[in-house]
Design an enzyme around this catalytic site. Structure first.
Site, PDB file in Angstrom:
ATOM      1  N   SER A  13       0.834  -1.216   0.000  1.00 29.91           N
ATOM      2  CA  SER A  13       0.000   0.000   0.000  1.00 29.91           C
ATOM      3  C   SER A  13       0.865   1.260   0.000  1.00 29.91           C
ATOM      4  O   SER A  13       0.497   2.283  -0.575  1.00 29.91           O
ATOM      5  CB  SER A  13      -0.959  -0.004   1.190  1.00 29.91           C
ATOM      6  OG  SER A  13      -0.258   0.183   2.409  1.00 29.91           O
ATOM      7  N   HIS A 101       8.832   3.634   8.708  1.00 29.11           N
ATOM      8  CA  HIS A 101       8.582   2.798   9.883  1.00 29.11           C
ATOM      9  C   HIS A 101       7.316   3.308  10.564  1.00 29.11           C
ATOM     10  O   HIS A 101       7.148   4.528  10.720  1.00 29.11           O
ATOM     11  CB  HIS A 101       9.792   2.855  10.840  1.00 29.11           C
ATOM     12  CG  HIS A 101       9.613   2.024  12.060  1.00 29.11           C
ATOM     13  ND1 HIS A 101       9.766   0.651  12.040  1.00 29.11           N
ATOM     14  CD2 HIS A 101       9.251   2.350  13.321  1.00 29.11           C
ATOM     15  CE1 HIS A 101       9.509   0.176  13.249  1.00 29.11           C
ATOM     16  NE2 HIS A 101       9.200   1.187  14.052  1.00 29.11           N
ATOM     17  N   ASP A 142      16.355   0.526  11.819  1.00 24.31           N
ATOM     18  CA  ASP A 142      15.559   1.720  12.171  1.00 24.31           C
ATOM     19  C   ASP A 142      16.387   2.788  12.883  1.00 24.31           C
ATOM     20  O   ASP A 142      15.838   3.602  13.632  1.00 24.31           O
ATOM     21  CB  ASP A 142      14.369   1.316  13.061  1.00 24.31           C
ATOM     22  CG  ASP A 142      13.485   0.294  12.383  1.00 24.31           C
ATOM     23  OD1 ASP A 142      12.931  -0.565  13.096  1.00 24.31           O
ATOM     24  OD2 ASP A 142      13.378   0.325  11.152  1.00 24.31           O
TER      25      ASP A 142
HETATM   26  C1  GRF Z   1       3.773  -0.407   6.781  1.00 22.71           C
HETATM   27  O1  GRF Z   1       3.095  -0.280   7.994  1.00 22.71           O
HETATM   28  C2  GRF Z   1       5.158   0.125   6.937  1.00 22.71           C
HETATM   29  O2  GRF Z   1       5.277   1.155   7.885  1.00 22.71           O
HETATM   30  C3  GRF Z   1       5.912  -1.048   7.431  1.00 22.71           C
HETATM   31  O3  GRF Z   1       5.332  -2.177   6.803  1.00 22.71           O
HETATM   32  C4  GRF Z   1       4.022  -1.860   6.404  1.00 22.71           C
HETATM   33  C5  GRF Z   1       3.970  -2.054   4.909  1.00 22.71           C
HETATM   34  O4  GRF Z   1       2.705  -1.997   4.474  1.00 22.71           O
HETATM   35  N1  GRF Z   1       7.313  -0.921   7.111  1.00 22.71           N
HETATM   36  P1  GRF Z   1       2.466  -2.067   2.871  1.00 22.71           P
HETATM   37  O5  GRF Z   1       3.095  -3.349   2.388  1.00 22.71           O
HETATM   38  O6  GRF Z   1       3.145  -0.862   2.278  1.00 22.71           O
HETATM   39  O7  GRF Z   1       0.984  -2.026   2.727  1.00 22.71           O
END
Ligand code: GRF
Length: 200
Positions: A13, A101, A142
């Site tokens: 997403s 993150h 991180d």
């Molecule tokens: C997100 O919450 C991002 O912060 C973390 O992993 C998740 C990825 O979600 N690193 P998507 O695959 O981009 O929907």
């Protein structure tokens, strides 16, 4: 035109938010050259294909590095990429790898803090704010210099899912914003400090 590689492991997403921001003109001077996932089934690869973007499965770090170099990418965006990257890989793209993150680093980050683990820890602790962070990637998880953060309110009655939804909404604005700044060469790193230069 800045060339971007986006690395994903899941739903993508955040990748979609970058695709949409390029398509609607919010991000002007960048294109996604390739999307790479270490998970063959990652829906993020499907999102890339649907947008006519090269989508590659590889779980081999050396191969991933070669692909990025072959495409001549200027910026590498980790968007839900869950594979730990080696010092060699990170050094090959010094200060050109960013990650999003889902917390306000340095809280609720580091080894084991990913996905819903982050939001569960936020709810358990009872903090009043959480949010998202976009940062440079260093070897320690991180821990790289912070580029941008955005806050969300955490209510005492919020569940981890409630927090996750609020934070993901912020992520989908924050990551494209930072990619846009990179595409305009407006991100300056001095030591651990990140300066966003004004539009000239
Ligand atoms: C997100 O919450 C991002 O912060 C973390 O992993 C998740 C990825 O979600 N690193 P998507 O695959 O981009 O929907």
């Amino acid at each position: 035109m800045k060339k971007i590689a986006v690395l994903v492991s899941g739903g993508g997403s955040n990748l979609q938010s970058i695709i949409d921001s390029i398509d609607n003109g919010d991000i002007k001077n960048a294109e996604i050259s390739v999307v790479i996932s270490n998970k063959e089934s990652a829906f993020g690869l499907e999102r890339a294909r649907k947008s006519g973007i090269d989508a590659v499965f590889s779980n081999d770090e050396g191969e991933i590095k070669n692909i990025i170099q072959q495409y001549g990418c200027d910026l590498i965006v980790l968007a839900g990429f869950l594979k730990i990257l080696s010092k060699d890989f990170i050094n090959a793209f010094e200060n050109r790898i960013i990650n999003i993150h889902p917390s306000l680093i340095p809280s609720f980050c580091g080894v084991g803090y990913y996905g819903m683990n982050v939001h569960r820890a936020v709810v358990e602790y009872g903090v009043k704010v959480s949010g998202a962070t976009v940062h440079f990637v260093e070897v320690k998880a991180d821990a790289g210099p912070i580029i941008m953060q955005e806050v969300v309110e955490v209510l005492p009655e919020d569940t981890a899912e409630d927090v996750s939804k609020k934070v993901l909404e912020v992520e989908h604005r924050l990551l494209p914003k930072v990619v846009g700044l990179f595409s305009e060469n407006r991100v300056r790193l001095k030591g651990r400090k990140v300066f966003i230069t004004e539009i000239r």
